[in-house]
Design an enzyme around this catalytic site. Sequence first.
Site, PDB file in Angstrom:
ATOM      1  CE1 TYR A  56      -4.122  -1.595  -0.271  1.00 59.24           C
ATOM      2  CE2 TYR A  56      -3.533  -2.816   1.708  1.00 59.24           C
ATOM      3  CZ  TYR A  56      -4.372  -2.607   0.623  1.00 59.24           C
ATOM      4  OH  TYR A  56      -5.470  -3.437   0.444  1.00 59.24           O
ATOM      5  CG  ASN A 123     -12.859  -2.883  -0.145  1.00 52.61           C
ATOM      6  OD1 ASN A 123     -12.000  -3.659   0.296  1.00 52.61           O
ATOM      7  ND2 ASN A 123     -12.556  -1.760  -0.762  1.00 52.61           N
ATOM      8  CG  HIS A 126      -5.671  -5.702  -3.605  1.00 54.95           C
ATOM      9  ND1 HIS A 126      -5.473  -4.354  -3.756  1.00 54.95           N
ATOM     10  CD2 HIS A 126      -4.743  -6.310  -4.400  1.00 54.95           C
ATOM     11  CE1 HIS A 126      -4.477  -4.152  -4.602  1.00 54.95           C
ATOM     12  NE2 HIS A 126      -4.007  -5.316  -5.004  1.00 54.95           N
ATOM     13  CD  GLU A 137      -0.845  -4.873  -6.236  1.00 54.01           C
ATOM     14  OE1 GLU A 137      -1.592  -5.771  -6.684  1.00 54.01           O
ATOM     15  OE2 GLU A 137      -1.209  -3.689  -6.109  1.00 54.01           O
TER      16      GLU A 137
HETATM   17  P1  IDP Z   1      -9.112  -0.274  -4.474  1.00 57.88           P
HETATM   18  O1  IDP Z   1      -8.957  -1.377  -3.447  1.00 57.88           O
HETATM   19  O2  IDP Z   1     -10.502  -0.245  -5.047  1.00 57.88           O
HETATM   20  O3  IDP Z   1      -8.024  -0.289  -5.517  1.00 57.88           O
HETATM   21  P2  IDP Z   1      -7.703   1.980  -3.279  1.00 57.88           P
HETATM   22  O4  IDP Z   1      -8.005   3.415  -3.583  1.00 57.88           O
HETATM   23  O5  IDP Z   1      -6.449   1.400  -3.851  1.00 57.88           O
HETATM   24  O6  IDP Z   1      -8.981   1.111  -3.677  1.00 57.88           O
HETATM   25  O7  IDP Z   1      -7.657   1.866  -1.694  1.00 57.88           O
HETATM   26  C1  IDP Z   1      -7.113   0.724  -1.055  1.00 57.88           C
HETATM   27  C2  IDP Z   1      -8.066   0.301   0.049  1.00 57.88           C
HETATM   28  O8  IDP Z   1      -8.098   1.323   1.062  1.00 57.88           O
HETATM   29  C3  IDP Z   1      -9.516   0.149  -0.369  1.00 57.88           C
HETATM   30  O9  IDP Z   1      -9.794  -1.108  -0.963  1.00 57.88           O
HETATM   31  C4  IDP Z   1     -10.246   0.342   0.930  1.00 57.88           C
HETATM   32  O10 IDP Z   1     -10.176  -0.811   1.750  1.00 57.88           O
HETATM   33  C5  IDP Z   1      -9.427   1.451   1.584  1.00 57.88           C
HETATM   34  N1  IDP Z   1      -9.908   2.791   1.243  1.00 57.88           N
HETATM   35  C6  IDP Z   1      -9.724   3.467   0.073  1.00 57.88           C
HETATM   36  N2  IDP Z   1     -10.276   4.680   0.102  1.00 57.88           N
HETATM   37  C7  IDP Z   1     -10.822   4.811   1.331  1.00 57.88           C
HETATM   38  C8  IDP Z   1     -11.537   5.881   1.968  1.00 57.88           C
HETATM   39  O11 IDP Z   1     -11.771   6.967   1.418  1.00 57.88           O
HETATM   40  N3  IDP Z   1     -11.961   5.638   3.252  1.00 57.88           N
HETATM   41  C9  IDP Z   1     -11.714   4.467   3.899  1.00 57.88           C
HETATM   42  N4  IDP Z   1     -11.038   3.456   3.346  1.00 57.88           N
HETATM   43  C10 IDP Z   1     -10.597   3.608   2.071  1.00 57.88           C
HETATM   44 MG    MG Z   2      -5.968  -0.032  -5.241  1.00 57.41          MG
END
Ligand code: IDP
Ligand code: MG
Length: 146
Positions: A56, A123, A126, A137
């Site tokens: 990350y 969610n 990944h 990764e």
């Molecule tokens: P992605 O998993 O859809 O690629 P990313 O922007 O890479 O999303 O963010 C990594 C992870 O960080 C997300 O899957 C989620 O778990 C968390 N995350 C991302 N944006 C937010 C936010 O605005 N609030 C809280 N958690 C977030």
């Molecule tokens: Mg991402």
Amino acid sequence: MTETTDTIERSLVLVKPDGYARGLTGEVLRRVEAKGYRLVALRVLVPTRDQLVAHYAEHQGKPFYEPLLEFMSSGPVVAVLIEGHRCIEGFRALAGATDPTAALPGTIRGDLGRDWGVRVQQNIVHGSDSPESAARETTIWFPEHG
Ligand code: IDP
Ligand code: MG
């Protein structure tokens, strides 16, 4: 059907601790396989902080960064290397939008995820967002395939 092998992609998928704890690993893998992607490698592990810092790196300094690392190290994850033409884009489509409340029904996050009122979005999965991310990764989670 013979696939041309020269443009096959790989993507790094994680079933996150929430997905693993809720017993959704099989459901995620079922959707990946039903889509037609191949499982190249699979491992259950509790991520180390070093792995998560590397994974990350792009999010360092964001408000959800520390909660994200804490959440991701809170229990086992399932790391999966998948393979198939355009599987990076394809898995992102299967996963759905980052925010599970807004993710469309029919997607993994839309069907199986929700907001739990905590500081980081839980969610389920990944998936790598580009060939460069997938390569980076892969060396973190499957160095033997990097
Ligand atoms: P992605 O998993 O859809 O690629 P990313 O922007 O890479 O999303 O963010 C990594 C992870 O960080 C997300 O899957 C989620 O778990 C968390 N995350 C991302 N944006 C937010 C936010 O605005 N609030 C809280 N958690 C977030
Ligand atoms: Mg991402």
